[in-house]
Motif scaffolding. Structure first.
Motif, mmCIF file in Angstrom:
data_model
loop_
_atom_site.group_PDB
_atom_site.id
_atom_site.type_symbol
_atom_site.label_atom_id
_atom_site.label_comp_id
_atom_site.label_asym_id
_atom_site.label_seq_id
_atom_site.Cartn_x
_atom_site.Cartn_y
_atom_site.Cartn_z
ATOM 1 N N GLY A 5 17.918 -4.154 3.986
ATOM 2 C CA GLY A 5 17.189 -5.176 4.745
ATOM 3 C C GLY A 5 16.055 -5.789 3.937
ATOM 4 N N GLN A 6 16.326 -6.035 2.635
ATOM 5 C CA GLN A 6 15.251 -6.513 1.767
ATOM 6 C C GLN A 6 15.082 -8.028 1.819
ATOM 7 N N ASN A 7 14.462 -8.490 2.887
ATOM 8 C CA ASN A 7 14.087 -9.897 3.019
ATOM 9 C C ASN A 7 12.569 -9.917 2.929
ATOM 10 N N PHE A 8 12.076 -10.324 1.766
ATOM 11 C CA PHE A 8 10.635 -10.193 1.516
ATOM 12 C C PHE A 8 9.869 -11.368 2.100
ATOM 13 N N LEU A 9 8.734 -11.064 2.656
ATOM 14 C CA LEU A 9 7.891 -12.094 3.277
ATOM 15 C C LEU A 9 7.206 -12.891 2.164
ATOM 16 N N VAL A 10 7.409 -14.206 2.174
ATOM 17 C CA VAL A 10 6.772 -15.028 1.139
ATOM 18 C C VAL A 10 5.786 -16.034 1.741
ATOM 19 N N ILE A 33 5.794 0.605 7.034
ATOM 20 C CA ILE A 33 7.177 1.040 6.795
ATOM 21 C C ILE A 33 7.858 -0.042 5.964
ATOM 22 N N GLY A 34 8.354 0.334 4.796
ATOM 23 C CA GLY A 34 9.041 -0.627 3.932
ATOM 24 C C GLY A 34 8.103 -1.670 3.336
ATOM 25 N N PRO A 35 7.179 -1.250 2.462
ATOM 26 C CA PRO A 35 6.232 -2.211 1.876
ATOM 27 C C PRO A 35 6.876 -3.203 0.915
ATOM 28 N N VAL A 54 5.599 3.772 3.226
ATOM 29 C CA VAL A 54 6.812 4.552 2.932
ATOM 30 C C VAL A 54 7.937 3.599 2.545
ATOM 31 N N GLU A 55 8.404 3.719 1.307
ATOM 32 C CA GLU A 55 9.432 2.816 0.791
ATOM 33 C C GLU A 55 10.600 3.634 0.241
ATOM 34 N N VAL A 56 11.812 3.283 0.668
ATOM 35 C CA VAL A 56 12.987 4.071 0.268
ATOM 36 C C VAL A 56 13.541 3.652 -1.100
ATOM 37 N N ALA A 79 10.269 7.528 0.109
ATOM 38 C CA ALA A 79 11.040 8.323 1.078
ATOM 39 C C ALA A 79 11.729 7.391 2.067
ATOM 40 N N ASP A 80 12.693 7.979 2.750
ATOM 41 C CA ASP A 80 13.361 7.287 3.851
ATOM 42 C C ASP A 80 12.526 7.561 5.099
ATOM 43 N N ILE A 81 12.043 6.523 5.749
ATOM 44 C CA ILE A 81 11.176 6.725 6.918
ATOM 45 C C ILE A 81 11.888 7.550 7.997
ATOM 46 N N ALA A 107 4.262 -3.387 10.072
ATOM 47 C CA ALA A 107 5.451 -3.425 9.215
ATOM 48 C C ALA A 107 6.306 -4.656 9.460
ATOM 49 N N ASN A 108 6.882 -5.120 8.371
ATOM 50 C CA ASN A 108 7.995 -6.063 8.437
ATOM 51 C C ASN A 108 9.220 -5.172 8.292
ATOM 52 N N LEU A 109 9.802 -4.796 9.406
ATOM 53 C CA LEU A 109 10.815 -3.735 9.395
ATOM 54 C C LEU A 109 12.120 -4.162 8.745
HETATM 55 N N1 SAM Z 1 7.077 -5.383 3.686
HETATM 56 C C1 SAM Z 1 7.792 -6.188 2.707
HETATM 57 C C2 SAM Z 1 7.593 -7.647 3.015
HETATM 58 O O1 SAM Z 1 7.131 -7.962 4.119
HETATM 59 O O2 SAM Z 1 7.888 -8.471 2.146
HETATM 60 C C3 SAM Z 1 9.295 -5.844 2.685
HETATM 61 C C4 SAM Z 1 9.995 -5.997 4.001
HETATM 62 S S1 SAM Z 1 11.730 -5.845 3.889
HETATM 63 C C5 SAM Z 1 12.198 -6.664 5.365
HETATM 64 C C6 SAM Z 1 12.072 -4.151 4.343
HETATM 65 C C7 SAM Z 1 11.660 -3.087 3.316
HETATM 66 O O3 SAM Z 1 11.993 -1.807 3.869
HETATM 67 C C8 SAM Z 1 12.370 -3.170 1.987
HETATM 68 O O4 SAM Z 1 11.430 -3.037 0.950
HETATM 69 C C9 SAM Z 1 13.343 -1.971 1.987
HETATM 70 O O5 SAM Z 1 13.597 -1.446 0.701
HETATM 71 C C10 SAM Z 1 12.572 -0.986 2.846
HETATM 72 N N2 SAM Z 1 13.428 -0.002 3.540
HETATM 73 C C11 SAM Z 1 14.711 -0.141 3.962
HETATM 74 N N3 SAM Z 1 15.144 0.971 4.559
HETATM 75 C C12 SAM Z 1 14.093 1.853 4.515
HETATM 76 C C13 SAM Z 1 13.923 3.196 4.949
HETATM 77 N N4 SAM Z 1 14.914 3.858 5.562
HETATM 78 N N5 SAM Z 1 12.721 3.808 4.740
HETATM 79 C C14 SAM Z 1 11.717 3.141 4.124
HETATM 80 N N6 SAM Z 1 11.831 1.867 3.665
HETATM 81 C C15 SAM Z 1 12.994 1.227 3.874
#
Ligand code: SAM
Length: 288
Positions: A5-10, A33-35, A54-56, A79-81, A107-109
């Motif tokens: 779900g790597q859609n980064f906020l720009v 969660i997911g920085p 926490v970033e996987v 880690a995996d959240i 978080a941007n989940l």
């Molecule tokens: N926060 C950033 C932003 O706003 O640009 C990234 C948001 S992106 C939608 C989701 C982030 O969650 C990605 O960096 C992804 O690698 C990470 N991610 C995905 N599954 C995860 C998990 N199970 N535990 C922790 N991080 C996770």
């Protein structure tokens, strides 16, 4: 990586609006969660006393650890959240917070794991003040949905039992890179200090909710009868519905928290579920 779900906020306007709406400030302990590449992380780090992110993804986690190495109040955990003990995170880092602290999530989940993450956060909600989350628009609708409206279900009931969810604003795909295929929304869920139906333990309540939604297309009577919680006992279910004053021809999606609470009290009174743990049947009582 789509799977993560790597859609980064720009969009820096959206970023600032999320942080502003979260209300985080000095003294707060924040879990992100997911920085990702740190869009929110850097701004959050400027405001709060302790930030745990926490970033996987190993590369992203290592990148952020390098980038933010000089900020001793920021902890990037690889880690995996879904495998983390959220309570333990709070406990471990609380020592760094000056005095009594508020524990918040911003978080941007990753949309692929939104539902299990929400379940975990909600079941640990007593630790938290609020969750400010970017989610898929449909999920935001589910969190807000009232009985009898589109999207209403177990997630709506859970969210509204533990928190007061508000839809703050919607966000279009172009605010992300790469753009997701869906619309997004930012929700703030403020934890209820005394949950609705607070006399009821959530375990039996949500065991009954789950039994009610077990067969979504059936009416509530048939769904409850066919659930493992009530083990095919037609008479018991008829008695529960009568005692709770609920028309068995309605469907679960037409019943609100108040109706499920009445059903649960009836089930407890009949000894069909236990007041504290809802262990009488197979639906389980935990929100996980
Ligand atoms: N926060 C950033 C932003 O706003 O640009 C990234 C948001 S992106 C939608 C989701 C982030 O969650 C990605 O960096 C992804 O690698 C990470 N991610 C995905 N599954 C995860 C998990 N199970 N535990 C922790 N991080 C996770």
């Amino acid at each position: 990586m789509r799977a993560l779900g790597q859609n980064f906020l720009v969009d820096t306007g959206v970023r600032d609006a999320i942080v502003e709406a979260s209300g985080v400030g000095p003294g707060d302990l924040v879990l992100e969660i997911g920085p990702g590449r740190g869009a929110l992380t850097r701004v959050l780090a400027e405001r709060v006393s302790v930030l745990v992110a926490v970033e996987v993804d190993p590369e992203l986690a290592a990148y952020l650890q390098r980038e933010l190495a000089d900020l001793s109040h920021v902890h990037i955990i690889h880690a995996d959240i879904l495998s983390c003990d959220i309570g333990q995170i709070a406990l471990t880092h609380a020592r760094q917070a000056p005095g009594p602290f508020r524990f918040m999530v911003v978080a941007n989940l990753p949309y692929c794991i939104t539902t299990p993450v929400l379940h975990r956060l909600l079941s640990a909600s007593s630790l938290f003040e609020a969750f400010t989350l970017m989610v898929q628009f449909e999920v935001a609708q589910k969190l807000m949905a009232a009985a009898g409206t589109a999207g209403y279900g177990e997630l709506s009931l859970l969210a509204q039992y533990y928190t007061r969810p508000e839809l703050l604003f919607t966000v279009g795909p172009m605010s992300f890179a790469p753009p997701p295929r869906v619309q997004s929304a930012v929700v703030k869920m403020t934890v209820n200090r005394s949950p609705y139906a607070g006399d009821l333990d959530p375990s039996p309540l949500f065991a009954v909710v789950r039994a009610g939604f077990a067969k979504r297309r059936k009416n509530i009577r048939n769904s409850l009868v066919s659930s493992t919680l009530f083990g095919g006992d037609h008479d018991l279910v008829a008695a529960l519905l009568a005692r709770a004053g609920i028309d068995g021809r309605l469907r679960a999606e037409q019943l609100g928290l108040e109706e499920f609470a009445r059903l649960t009290r009836a089930a407890i009174a009949f000894g069909a579920v236990h007041a504290a743990d809802g262990k009488s049947g197979g639906e389980g009582g935990d929100v996980n």
